[in-house]
Design a protein around this motif. Structure first.
Motif, PDB file in Angstrom:
ATOM      1  N   ASP A 119       0.803  -1.213   0.000  1.00  0.00           N
ATOM      2  CA  ASP A 119       0.000   0.000   0.000  1.00  0.00           C
ATOM      3  C   ASP A 119       0.841   1.270   0.000  1.00  0.00           C
ATOM      4  O   ASP A 119       0.309   2.368  -0.144  1.00  0.00           O
ATOM      5  CB  ASP A 119      -0.922   0.031   1.227  1.00  0.00           C
ATOM      6  CG  ASP A 119      -1.961  -1.076   1.188  1.00  0.00           C
ATOM      7  OD1 ASP A 119      -2.274  -1.545   0.080  1.00  0.00           O
ATOM      8  OD2 ASP A 119      -2.450  -1.473   2.258  1.00  0.00           O
ATOM      9  N   SER A 120       2.154   1.112   0.179  1.00  0.00           N
ATOM     10  CA  SER A 120       3.020   2.281   0.275  1.00  0.00           C
ATOM     11  C   SER A 120       4.418   1.946  -0.217  1.00  0.00           C
ATOM     12  O   SER A 120       4.959   0.883   0.124  1.00  0.00           O
ATOM     13  CB  SER A 120       3.087   2.774   1.722  1.00  0.00           C
ATOM     14  OG  SER A 120       4.125   3.715   1.887  1.00  0.00           O
ATOM     15  N   VAL A 122     -12.663   4.596   5.603  1.00  0.00           N
ATOM     16  CA  VAL A 122     -12.209   3.507   6.454  1.00  0.00           C
ATOM     17  C   VAL A 122     -10.830   3.873   6.997  1.00  0.00           C
ATOM     18  O   VAL A 122      -9.905   4.127   6.226  1.00  0.00           O
ATOM     19  CB  VAL A 122     -12.163   2.185   5.688  1.00  0.00           C
ATOM     20  CG1 VAL A 122     -11.628   1.063   6.574  1.00  0.00           C
ATOM     21  CG2 VAL A 122     -13.553   1.836   5.164  1.00  0.00           C
ATOM     22  N   ALA A 123     -10.736   3.928   8.311  1.00  0.00           N
ATOM     23  CA  ALA A 123      -9.516   4.403   8.955  1.00  0.00           C
ATOM     24  C   ALA A 123      -8.304   3.589   8.523  1.00  0.00           C
ATOM     25  O   ALA A 123      -8.349   2.368   8.430  1.00  0.00           O
ATOM     26  CB  ALA A 123      -9.677   4.347  10.468  1.00  0.00           C
ATOM     27  N   GLY A 124      -7.212   4.292   8.239  1.00  0.00           N
ATOM     28  CA  GLY A 124      -5.968   3.667   7.810  1.00  0.00           C
ATOM     29  C   GLY A 124      -4.989   4.744   7.413  1.00  0.00           C
ATOM     30  O   GLY A 124      -5.378   5.881   7.118  1.00  0.00           O
ATOM     31  N   ASP A 125      -3.700   4.409   7.379  1.00  0.00           N
ATOM     32  CA  ASP A 125      -2.670   5.415   7.138  1.00  0.00           C
ATOM     33  C   ASP A 125      -2.852   6.128   5.799  1.00  0.00           C
ATOM     34  O   ASP A 125      -2.717   7.349   5.711  1.00  0.00           O
ATOM     35  CB  ASP A 125      -1.285   4.761   7.177  1.00  0.00           C
ATOM     36  CG  ASP A 125      -0.900   4.292   8.567  1.00  0.00           C
ATOM     37  OD1 ASP A 125      -1.564   4.710   9.531  1.00  0.00           O
ATOM     38  OD2 ASP A 125       0.052   3.489   8.688  1.00  0.00           O
ATOM     39  N   THR A 126      -3.160   5.363   4.734  1.00  0.00           N
ATOM     40  CA  THR A 126      -3.286   5.972   3.414  1.00  0.00           C
ATOM     41  C   THR A 126      -4.412   6.990   3.384  1.00  0.00           C
ATOM     42  O   THR A 126      -4.223   8.135   2.928  1.00  0.00           O
ATOM     43  CB  THR A 126      -3.529   4.884   2.353  1.00  0.00           C
ATOM     44  OG1 THR A 126      -2.390   4.038   2.276  1.00  0.00           O
ATOM     45  CG2 THR A 126      -3.772   5.518   0.986  1.00  0.00           C
ATOM     46  N   GLN A 148       0.432  -2.042  -9.048  1.00  0.00           N
ATOM     47  CA  GLN A 148       0.262  -3.347  -8.397  1.00  0.00           C
ATOM     48  C   GLN A 148       1.639  -3.845  -7.998  1.00  0.00           C
ATOM     49  O   GLN A 148       2.384  -4.380  -8.822  1.00  0.00           O
ATOM     50  CB  GLN A 148      -0.423  -4.342  -9.334  1.00  0.00           C
ATOM     51  CG  GLN A 148      -0.805  -5.644  -8.653  1.00  0.00           C
ATOM     52  CD  GLN A 148      -1.865  -5.415  -7.576  1.00  0.00           C
ATOM     53  OE1 GLN A 148      -2.931  -4.893  -7.833  1.00  0.00           O
ATOM     54  NE2 GLN A 148      -1.537  -5.805  -6.360  1.00  0.00           N
ATOM     55  N   ILE A 149       1.998  -3.639  -6.749  1.00  0.00           N
ATOM     56  CA  ILE A 149       3.314  -4.024  -6.253  1.00  0.00           C
ATOM     57  C   ILE A 149       3.165  -5.194  -5.294  1.00  0.00           C
ATOM     58  O   ILE A 149       2.396  -5.139  -4.341  1.00  0.00           O
ATOM     59  CB  ILE A 149       4.009  -2.853  -5.545  1.00  0.00           C
ATOM     60  CG1 ILE A 149       4.161  -1.663  -6.511  1.00  0.00           C
ATOM     61  CG2 ILE A 149       5.374  -3.281  -5.021  1.00  0.00           C
ATOM     62  CD1 ILE A 149       4.734  -0.430  -5.871  1.00  0.00           C
ATOM     63  N   ARG A 150       3.886  -6.262  -5.586  1.00  0.00           N
ATOM     64  CA  ARG A 150       3.880  -7.440  -4.730  1.00  0.00           C
ATOM     65  C   ARG A 150       5.311  -7.732  -4.284  1.00  0.00           C
ATOM     66  O   ARG A 150       6.271  -7.474  -5.022  1.00  0.00           O
ATOM     67  CB  ARG A 150       3.314  -8.650  -5.457  1.00  0.00           C
ATOM     68  CG  ARG A 150       1.987  -8.429  -6.199  1.00  0.00           C
ATOM     69  CD  ARG A 150       1.354  -9.768  -6.519  1.00  0.00           C
ATOM     70  NE  ARG A 150       0.383  -9.724  -7.604  1.00  0.00           N
ATOM     71  CZ  ARG A 150      -0.885  -9.354  -7.480  1.00  0.00           C
ATOM     72  NH1 ARG A 150      -1.325  -8.929  -6.313  1.00  0.00           N
ATOM     73  NH2 ARG A 150      -1.707  -9.381  -8.515  1.00  0.00           N
ATOM     74  N   VAL A 151       5.435  -8.299  -3.083  1.00  0.00           N
ATOM     75  CA  VAL A 151       6.736  -8.739  -2.578  1.00  0.00           C
ATOM     76  C   VAL A 151       6.590 -10.186  -2.134  1.00  0.00           C
ATOM     77  O   VAL A 151       5.642 -10.540  -1.424  1.00  0.00           O
ATOM     78  CB  VAL A 151       7.220  -7.872  -1.400  1.00  0.00           C
ATOM     79  CG1 VAL A 151       8.599  -8.350  -0.947  1.00  0.00           C
ATOM     80  CG2 VAL A 151       7.279  -6.403  -1.787  1.00  0.00           C
TER      81      VAL A 151
END
Length: 503
Positions: free
Chosen positions: A250-251, A360-364, A474-477
Motif C-alpha cells: 500500500d506504500s 475507512v480508517a488507515g494510514d493511506t 500493483q506491487i507485490r513482494v
C-alpha cells in the motif's frame, strides 16, 4: 470495491495488459516454477483486504472475491491473468443468430466439494439469485440483460436476453455457482481447485487443495490468507518468515527493506484500482455539477499521488484505467486550479461550505484526508473527517446512501458501467450515460461498443461524477523461492493455484 472497492464486481474486459516491470529478482510467473517445486507445500499470503462476509450477492468487500473466486468458487467463465475470458464451468457456448439466446454446455464430471455432482439446476439457481430483486450484487445491473435462465437438460443452461450483449461472458465471471438453494459460501458448495476450510475473522482464511477437482489440480497443497490492519505488521511478518507473499503493497515506503535483498522478489504490474473521493450526487450541493467540478479542481492530485506512492502509480481523471480500450486521458480536464474552483463555487451560489468525508480508517486515507482538508480550505471549504470501519462503511454508504462524500478504492474491471446505475451508492443520474451504456452492450461490433463507452468515460470525467485521485500500481513482494503468482491485477480474484515454493 477497494479493498472494499465496492464491491465486488467483475466483468470481462477486452483489456490490453501492459508488460509488467520487476525489480529485485526476476519476474515471477507460472512458467518460472522449476521441477524442484513441491506440490505438498502450503503457501501463506498476507493481505490487508479481509472479506466482510460470505453471503452471496450483497456487494461490499472485494476481499471474498480476492481469496475465493476462481480458487474455491467458480463461474461459467473466468477472467484469466491476461484479462481474457476463458471457459470454466461452461466448456463452451453458442450464441443464437439474433443474439438473444446464449446456450452454455457444462463441463463433464464437476463435483461440489461435498461430492455432489454439478447440474444445470445449480447454475439456474445461482444466476437467478444474482439478478433477483433482493440481490445487492454490484454487477446486478450489468446482468439484467438476462430475462430468464432455463435448463433444457442437466448439462445445458440457456440465458435468454433482452438484447444482444457484448459483455455477457465477462460479467458472468463474477457470478459464483453454488448448489441449488444455497445463499452463502461454505466448505461444501464450491467447485474450484481448493476447498474452503475456515475463516477466523480478523486473523486468517484457509483453503486446501481439492483432490477430486474436475480440472488441472492446484500446484500447492493449500493457502492461508493472513489479514493485517496495517502494512507495517504485514511486512514484518514477511521479513520474519511468517509469510511467503504480500498481495499488494500500500506504500512505497515499505519497499526499502526488501530492495537489494536477494531473499525477496519485488514485482510491479498493472492494476484496476482507482482511488476515489466519491460524492453523493443525489443530494445538494453535489447534485450541482459546478460544485463537483469546483471540488475536483481544488485538489492537487499530483501532490496526493506523490504523498501516497512516491513516483509509482498515475493521476487519472475518470473511472477507466489505460488498459481498457475506451480509455481517454482526462487527468487535466479538472486539473489543480484553486481560482477556477472558487469561481465555480461562486457561480453555484455556494459559500462557507462544510462537508463530511467518511472513510475507512488507515494510514493511506488519513494522509489523503489531510491533503484534501488543506486544499479545500484554500478555496473556502471546510472538510470534516469521519473515520469508520469496513462494516459501517458498507451499511452507511453502500447500502443506506447516508453520506456526503467518501474515500474508497475500486478494484473492479469495467466498473465505469456503474455510473449508468442511479441507484449505486454515489447516485450519479445521467440518462444519456445510461442510454450509451445500454447501447454499448447491445452494440453489433466491438468498435461500436468502444465508441459509446468512450463517450461515457469522457462525460463522467467532464461532469466530475466523482473525483478520481489516482490509479494504484500493483506491487507485490515475495520470498525469492516463491514463484507462479500473477503480477498484474486484472480482476478482483487472486488466483493461487500456480504458486509454488522452489528448492
Amino acid at each position: 470495491m477497494r479493498r472494499l472497492p465496492v464491491a465486488t464486481a467483475f466483468a470481462v474486459a477486452a483489456a490490453l495488459v501492459l508488460a509488467a516491470c520487476s525489480s529485485g529478482s526476476s519476474a515471477s510467473t507460472p512458467e518460472a516454477a522449476t521441477s524442484s517445486a513441491s506440490t505438498d507445500t502450503e503457501i501463506v499470503i498476507g493481505s490487508t483486504n479481509e472479506p466482510t462476509g460470505l453471503v452471496r450477492n450483497v456487494g461490499g468487500s472485494s476481499g471474498v472475491s480476492q481469496t475465493m473466486t476462481r480458487n474455491v468458487f467458480e463461474g461459467l467463465t473466468s477472467v484469466d491473468v491476461d484479462g481474457e475470458v476463458v471457459p470454466t464451468l461452461a466448456r463452451s457456448w453458442d450464441v443464437a443468430a439474433d443474439g438473444l439466446t446464449v446456450t452454455f454446455h457444462l463441463q463433464d464430471g464437476v463435483l461440489f466439494h461435498d461430492g455432489t455432482p454439478l447440474t444445470s439446476a445449480d447454475v439456474v439457481w445461482s444466476l437467478t439469485q444474482a439478478i433477483a430483486p433482493e440481490s445487492k450484487s454490484a454487477r446486478k445491473s450489468d446482468l439484467l440483460v438476462i430475462s430468464e435462465v432455463t435448463a433444457p437438460d442437466d448439462a445445458t443452461v440457456q440465458l435468454h436476453l433482452t438484447h444482444p450483449s457484448q459483455g455477457l461472458t465477462f460479467y458472468l465471471a463474477s457470478v459464483t455457482i453454488v448448489k441449488d438453494g444455497d445463499t452463502e459460501l461454505t466448505s461444501d458448495n464450491g467447485t474450484g481447485p481448493y476447498r474452503f476450510v475456515e475463516w477466523k475473522q480478523g486473523d486468517h482464511l484457509t483453503i486446501e487443495r481439492f483432490a477430486d477437482y474436475w480440472g488441472e489440480p492446484a500446484k500447492n497443497a493449500g493457502v492461508t490468507f493472513r489479514f493485517f490492519s496495517d502494512t507495517t505488521a504485514l511486512n514484518n511478518a514477511l521479513l520474519t518468515g511468517d509469510l511467503d507473499l504480500v498481495i499488494a503493497e500500500d506504500s512505497p515506503d515499505q519497499l526499502v527493506q526488501f530492495e537489494g535483498n536477494p531473499g525477496f522478489t519485488i514485482t510491479e504490474g498493472t492494476s484496476t484500482t482507482k482511488k476515489l473521493w466519491a460524492f453523493n450526487d443525489r443530494v445538494a450541493p453535489f447534485s450541482d455539477v459546478r460544485v463537483r467540478q469546483a471540488l475536483y479542481k481544488a485538489i492537487d492530485r499530483d501532490a496526493v499521488l506523490e504523498a501516497i506512492w512516491d513516483g509509482y502509480g498515475q493521476v487519472v481523471g475518470s473511472m477507466v484505467p489505460p488498459t481498457d480500450p475506451w480509455f481517454v486521458d482526462q487527468a487535466d480536464v479538472h486539473g489543480y486550479d484553486p481560482d477556477a474552483a472558487k469561481a465555480l463555487l461562486a457561480e453555484a451560489g455556494v459559500n462557507d461550505l462544510t462537508i463530511t468525508v467518511d472513510y475507512v480508517a488507515g494510514d493511506t486515507d488519513e494522509t489523503i484526508v489531510a491533503l484534501l482538508t488543506k486544499n479545500l480550505a484554500d478555496v473556502g471549504v471546510t472538510l470534516v473527517a469521519n473515520p469508520i470501519d469496513d462494516a459501517t462503511w458498507y451499511q452507511k454508504i453502500y447500502t443506506d446512501h447516508d453520506f456526503q462524500t467518501t474515500l474508497m478504492g475500486h478494484v473492479n474491471p469495467r466498473d465505469v458501467l456503474w455510473y449508468a446505475n442511479p441507484d449505486f451508492y454515489w447516485g450519479y443520474d445521467n440518462p444519456q450515460v445510461q442510454e450509451w451504456v445500454t447501447q454499448a452492450d447491445a452494440a453489433a461490433t466491438a468498435d461500436e461498443q468502444v465508441e459509446l463507452l468512450t463517450k461515457v468515460n469522457t462525460t463522467i470525467g467532464e461532469e466530475a461524477a466523482s473525483a478520481w485521485l489516482y490509479l494504484d500500481p500493483q506491487i507485490r513482494v515475495a520470498r525469492s523461492e516463491i514463484t507462479g503468482f500473477p503480477q498484474n491485477q486484472v480482476t478482483e480474484s487472486f488466483y493461487v493455484a500456480d504458486i509454488v515454493r522452489n528448492g
